[in-house]
Design a protein around this motif. Structure first.
Motif, short mmCIF file in Angstrom:
data_model
loop_
_atom_site.label_atom_id
_atom_site.label_comp_id
_atom_site.label_asym_id
_atom_site.label_seq_id
_atom_site.Cartn_x
_atom_site.Cartn_y
_atom_site.Cartn_z
N ASP A 62 46.51 -35.21 -54.27
CA ASP A 62 47.42 -34.13 -54.68
C ASP A 62 47.54 -33.05 -53.60
O ASP A 62 48.60 -32.47 -53.40
CB ASP A 62 46.93 -33.49 -55.98
N SER A 63 46.44 -32.81 -52.90
CA SER A 63 46.41 -31.74 -51.91
C SER A 63 47.30 -32.01 -50.71
O SER A 63 47.65 -31.08 -49.97
CB SER A 63 44.98 -31.48 -51.44
N LYS A 65 50.07 -34.42 -50.95
CA LYS A 65 51.32 -35.06 -51.40
C LYS A 65 52.52 -34.25 -50.95
O LYS A 65 52.55 -33.02 -51.10
CB LYS A 65 51.28 -35.21 -52.92
#
Length: 116
Positions: A62-63, A65
């Protein structure tokens, strides 16, 4: 025995870009999922991205993306991590990885430092 040679790390300002490369020898990686991990000082190694053997599926933490793009060039037995809009929190040693059977193979790591 798989060996990796990583390249492309360095010092970049926030918002900048780097392209990491990982060239493999000792095995053809066409049939394997391959990945990038990173380890920041004082932190555990974490998965950043991986790409399926066909190249049709990718995973991103997520960090990263929307900022990082992983690709593979099986003709050259090489894979890449394009990193855009880098942030200071992306500072870490980046490692390429493949798991073959029960064995994990790692690159030596390349330092990425994001700082003004």
């Amino acid at each position: 025995q798989v060996q990796f040679v990583e390249s492309g790390g360095g010092l970049v300002q926030p918002g900048g870009s780097l392209r990491l490369s990982c060239a493999a020898s000792g095995a053809t990686l066409d049939y394997y999922t391959i990945g990038w991990f990173r380890q920041a000082p004082g932190k555990e190694r974490e998965g950043v991205s991986c790409i399926s053997s066909s190249g049709s599926s990718t995973y991103y933490a997520d960090s990263v993306k929307g900022r990082f793009t992983m690709s593979r060039d099986d003709a050259k037995n090489t894979f890449h991590l394009q990193m855009d809009n880098l942030k200071p929190e992306d500072t870490a040693v980046y490692f390429c990885n493949v798991r073959i059977g029960i064995a994990d193979y790692w690159g030596q790591g390349t330092q990425v430092t994001v700082s003004s």
